[in-house]
Write a protein that holds these residues in place. Structure first.
Motif, PDB file in Angstrom:
ATOM      1  N   LEU A 139       0.885  -1.238  -0.166  1.00 34.27           N
ATOM      2  CA  LEU A 139       0.031   0.020   0.105  1.00 34.27           C
ATOM      3  C   LEU A 139       0.922   1.148  -0.015  1.00 34.27           C
ATOM      4  O   LEU A 139       2.201   0.956   0.406  1.00 34.27           O
ATOM      5  CB  LEU A 139      -0.945  -0.031   1.241  1.00 34.27           C
ATOM      6  CG  LEU A 139      -1.782  -1.193   1.309  1.00 34.27           C
ATOM      7  CD1 LEU A 139      -2.769  -1.128   2.640  1.00 34.27           C
ATOM      8  CD2 LEU A 139      -2.725  -1.292   0.165  1.00 34.27           C
ATOM      9  N   SER A 170       1.253   3.860   1.820  1.00 29.10           N
ATOM     10  CA  SER A 170       1.945   4.163   3.215  1.00 29.10           C
ATOM     11  C   SER A 170       3.001   2.977   3.439  1.00 29.10           C
ATOM     12  O   SER A 170       4.078   3.486   3.854  1.00 29.10           O
ATOM     13  CB  SER A 170       1.059   4.005   4.354  1.00 29.10           C
ATOM     14  OG  SER A 170       0.391   2.924   4.388  1.00 29.10           O
ATOM     15  N   GLU A 171       2.908   1.867   3.227  1.00 25.18           N
ATOM     16  CA  GLU A 171       4.000   0.744   3.347  1.00 25.18           C
ATOM     17  C   GLU A 171       5.063   1.021   2.473  1.00 25.18           C
ATOM     18  O   GLU A 171       6.035   1.075   2.666  1.00 25.18           O
ATOM     19  CB  GLU A 171       3.185  -0.536   3.082  1.00 25.18           C
ATOM     20  CG  GLU A 171       2.120  -0.974   4.013  1.00 25.18           C
ATOM     21  CD  GLU A 171       1.731  -2.272   3.746  1.00 25.18           C
ATOM     22  OE1 GLU A 171       1.267  -3.204   4.482  1.00 25.18           O
ATOM     23  OE2 GLU A 171       1.272  -2.638   2.468  1.00 25.18           O
ATOM     24  N   GLY A 174      -2.198  -1.928  -6.519  1.00 28.26           N
ATOM     25  CA  GLY A 174      -2.909  -1.883  -5.484  1.00 28.26           C
ATOM     26  C   GLY A 174      -4.260  -2.607  -5.784  1.00 28.26           C
ATOM     27  O   GLY A 174      -4.884  -3.139  -6.549  1.00 28.26           O
ATOM     28  N   GLN A 209      -7.434   3.938  -1.733  1.00 27.94           N
ATOM     29  CA  GLN A 209      -5.806   3.488  -2.094  1.00 27.94           C
ATOM     30  C   GLN A 209      -5.315   2.436  -1.089  1.00 27.94           C
ATOM     31  O   GLN A 209      -4.490   1.630  -1.007  1.00 27.94           O
ATOM     32  CB  GLN A 209      -5.019   4.824  -2.225  1.00 27.94           C
ATOM     33  CG  GLN A 209      -4.675   5.592  -0.932  1.00 27.94           C
ATOM     34  CD  GLN A 209      -3.611   6.583  -1.000  1.00 27.94           C
ATOM     35  OE1 GLN A 209      -3.162   6.677  -2.121  1.00 27.94           O
ATOM     36  NE2 GLN A 209      -3.338   7.216  -0.077  1.00 27.94           N
ATOM     37  N   ASP A 210      -5.876   2.805   0.262  1.00 25.82           N
ATOM     38  CA  ASP A 210      -5.386   1.875   1.378  1.00 25.82           C
ATOM     39  C   ASP A 210      -6.065   0.438   1.597  1.00 25.82           C
ATOM     40  O   ASP A 210      -5.847  -0.031   2.465  1.00 25.82           O
ATOM     41  CB  ASP A 210      -5.417   2.693   2.845  1.00 25.82           C
ATOM     42  CG  ASP A 210      -4.195   3.811   2.610  1.00 25.82           C
ATOM     43  OD1 ASP A 210      -3.229   3.301   2.142  1.00 25.82           O
ATOM     44  OD2 ASP A 210      -4.325   4.648   3.169  1.00 25.82           O
TER      45      ASP A 210
END
Length: 736
Positions: free
Chosen positions: A88, A90-91, A115, A124-125
């Motif tokens: 993701l 953030s990851e 994704g 997105q997450d």
């Protein structure tokens, strides 16, 4: 890998935890790339998936210490051409795998991210999961269940199956641009973008719609599936009355009996078989399926049996075409797996292990991934034309050559429009030598010649492999067939429906104990097209090294089998695979759809503890009753707290999706000006390439021969010569 494969010498790093990345890098390995996989914690892949898609990769365990992991990544990223991951956003940022960091640290690296939804989207997450992606996008509400109303769980994991090809193809498109400019860069796609490719047929809006565009293909359109006397089902495409036995039985059936049988389908949305569906249905119940199949095949009526998944492992045609591979693996034993869904049919061997040198300085850096590539599209229906459309989206100049009557799918405008944008059209009579000469000029112009005609017809019309190679030795000749390039059925006609049937997807999709169900998304057509796109791009990359054209191929049969999520052991047993329940609600207690007090949700967890956590949340009430009494948002909050991934299941989403500002900003939905429809809205691109490369999505589906004069002028044909061809009805143009 063998040095005669197109990606020999390229090195790929697999950092995936899901099917899309694992299978995408597996495809690159099948094309000759060396693939190193670092096994990341949190993988969603089962042991069966590991056998299917990770068996031919170098394997490394991820370092546990963060500093050691960073050093491990750096040592590999500096040595590879392509990296593919499904972190993701953030990851990815935390690991230094975001696009900006990778482009700055490794300027020549092609980096691919997959994704559930694109980066920058409000979703997105979301976990990279088929059910969550398709449910949130609205596709669980785009198929009529077998025995009830409402949405359903789709057993066919087609968003991941499609995304594997999309991710790998995006990597090769970026690699092709890198080999010209010296600059790598980002590629991203998502399960939603891949899963929406089939919805280009269904999710459109027009300012001035024609009746065909307005009608489309409703969810309750049905399919030509028939039960036979032995209880087995068959799927028929085309005119069943071409069979002498069917024609004779219809002629002998009293009119009042025929009318009584046909009355069953009097209100059908589509009157299949010229309104004789009920009568044909009754006739087919008089003999066993094998007799009818023999009859249909002898009459050139496209038909296939509805079979369980895995039956094709023993199929004569699948074996002859190379779509069954026998392997012996440690800890697994001897197994049969689906083979590569594409073929390389010529010996084009470059220097051993060599790759084109990466340019030191970008000179005239491209703005489009396939800028300067020229494509001649000689296909019809869906699986053939879709590949040139996607090449056009990637920036190629695509010319669609049609007969004077047009592509046979033009009357079904809703379906035609789903695979025809990003092209110009010329209409030519190929049965006349003067029309043949026009086509041969286009063959000489093209870098890629693509079609899905049966090969005897292609040879007869002058665009078989031998003729194309004689005209243009550097052209890549790309062909999509129904059954593959070898074997007793290699020249048989075929359709998406037949391979959903024979590969087991219709039986799987119907749910336990139910009649089979055809998925109206045309998934196998799309899978076959994407297999063709991938092998075509691999051949294009190789041509930079060899300067030679070659013949590459894909098929509906091969693609339908490559989508399987199981294999067969020595005892002819299939490895464990998901099974859909009889109500088509899901595959397990925490992997299903559920009704709430104000809508529906999708849950998707393979954690064996998830059902117990769900039961604890429900207390002493039955889980379904408890969920049905909860508002969706409150229920989703409780499920999140309980560690069960879930999302709202979106209903009737076409208009909302096309209008959504977030979708428009990311080109998930687009609008172009069409000469008949006016403003024409549809699904957008399957990839994003960052700030330096863009897609070309400006050309709407063309009118028949809309660009005939323009194209002939570009080929150097004088105006008086063009007019003579118009006068003699050798060419045609429809004015915009």
């Amino acid at each position: 890998m063998a040095s005669n494969l197109p990606l020999a010498g390229y090195h790929v790093l697999d950092l995936g935890r899901t099917r899309a990345v694992a299978q995408g890098t597996h495809f690159l390995a099948l094309l000759g790339a060396r693939v190193t996989r670092i096994d990341i914690e949190g993988s969603c892949l089962s042991d069966v998936h590991d056998v299917l898609w990770n068996r031919d990769k170098e394997r490394l365990a991820a370092a546990h210490d963060p500093a050691d992991r960073a050093r491990q990544l750096v040592s590999h990223l500096s040595a590879v051409d392509i990296v593919m991951h499904d972190f993701l956003p953030s990851e990815a940022r935390a690991l230094g795998l975001d696009p900006d960091s990778l482009s700055a640290a490794y300027p020549a690296l092609v980096h691919v991210a997959v994704g559930a939804w694109p980066a920058g989207h409000p979703h997105q997450d979301m976990p990279v999961d088929d059910a969550l992606a398709l449910g949130s996008a609205g596709l669980f509400d785009e198929q009529q269940p077998v025995a009830r109303d409402g949405p359903l769980w789709l057993r066919f994991p087609f968003s991941s199956a499609l995304a594997a090809y999309v991710a790998a193809s995006g990597a090769l498109a970026r690699l092709y641009a890198r080999n010209r400019s010296g600059k790598g860069g980002p590629v991203s796609t998502s399960l939603v973008q891949a899963g929406l490719l089939p919805m280009m047929m269904h999710w459109t809006r027009a300012e001035n719609p024609t009746p065909s565009v307005q009608f489309g293909m409703p969810k309750d359109s049905g399919a030509t599936l028939f039960e036979c006397a032995d209880g087995q089902w068959i799927h028929i495409m085309g005119a069943a009355e071409k069979s002498p036995a069917i024609a004779k039985a219809l002629a002998e059936m009293p009119r009042e009996v025929r009318d009584r049988h046909n009355e069953k389908y009097a209100g059908a949305v589509i009157p299949y078989l010229d309104g004789e569906r009920g009568a044909v249905e009754a006739i087919l119940m008089t003999r066993p399926s094998r007799e009818w199949l023999t009859e249909f095949w002898a009459s050139d009526v496209p038909a296939q049996p509805v079979q369980p998944m895995g039956a094709l492992f023993k199929d004569e045609q699948a074996l002859a075409a190379g779509y069954v591979v026998q392997r012996e693996l440690p800890g697994v034993g001897k197994i049969r797996v689906a083979g590569a869904p594409f073929h390389l049919l010529t010996d084009t061997i470059g220097p051993d292990g060599a790759v084109p040198p990466v340019a030191d300085v970008a000179q005239g850096a491209p703005k489009l991934p396939l800028e300067g590539v020229k494509v001649l599209d000689l296909g019809a229906f869906l699986a053939g034309p879709l590949v040139p459309m996607l090449l056009g989206d990637l920036g190629a100049d695509v010319i669609k050559l049609e007969p004077l009557a047009g592509d046979p799918m033009r009357p079904g405008e809703w379906a035609f429009n789903g695979c025809q944008r990003s092209k110009r059209s010329i209409s030519v009579q190929l049965k006349d030598p003067r029309g043949r000469e026009v086509m041969e000029r286009l063959v000489g112009w093209a870098d890629i010649v693509h079609h899905n005609q049966r090969m005897p017809a292609a040879d007869k019309l002058g665009f078989g492999w031998d003729r194309v190679r004689a005209i243009n030795p550097s052209a890549i000749y790309s062909h999509v067939s129904s059954y593959g390039p070898a074997g007793p059925r290699k020249d048989w006609p075929g359709y998406d429906q037949l391979f959903q049937a024979s590969a087991g997807w219709e039986q799987e999709g119907g749910g336990e104990g139910n009649p089979p169900m055809w998925h109206r998304f045309g998934v196998v057509d799309h899978l076959a097209a994407l297999a063709s796109l991938l092998v075509t791009l691999a051949a294009l990359v190789r041509r930079d090294l060899t300067g030679k054209g070659e013949w590459v191929a894909a098929s509906l049969l091969g693609a339908s089998m490559a989508a399987w999520d199981s294999y067969m052991d020595e005892q002819d047993r299939l490895a464990p695979a998901p099974r859909l329940d009889s109500m088509q609600m899901g595959e397990g207690p925490a992997k299903r759809i559920a009704r709430t007090s104000d809508g529906w949700i999708v849950m998707s967890s393979d954690d064996p503890e998830a059902p117990h956590r769900l039961a604890r949340l429900a207390g002493d009430r039955p889980v379904d009753d408890w969920m049905a009494g909860q508002p969706a948002d409150a229920l989703l909050a409780m499920l999140k707290a309980g560690g069960i991934p879930a999302t709202r299941l979106t209903l009737d989403n076409r208009d909302a999706f096309l209008s959504d500002p977030a979708n428009r900003a990311l080109s998930l939905s687009i609008s172009a000006q069409h000469p008949v429809y006016g403003a024409f809205e549809t699904i957008g691109g399957a990839w994003n390439f960052g700030p330096d490369l863009r897609l070309s999505l400006d050309l709407p589906p063309p009118l028949l021969g809309q660009h005939t004069r323009m194209i002939l002028s570009e080929l150097g044909l004088a105006e008086h010569a063009q007019q003579l061809l118009f006068d003699e009805q050798i060419i045609r143009e429809t004015r915009a």
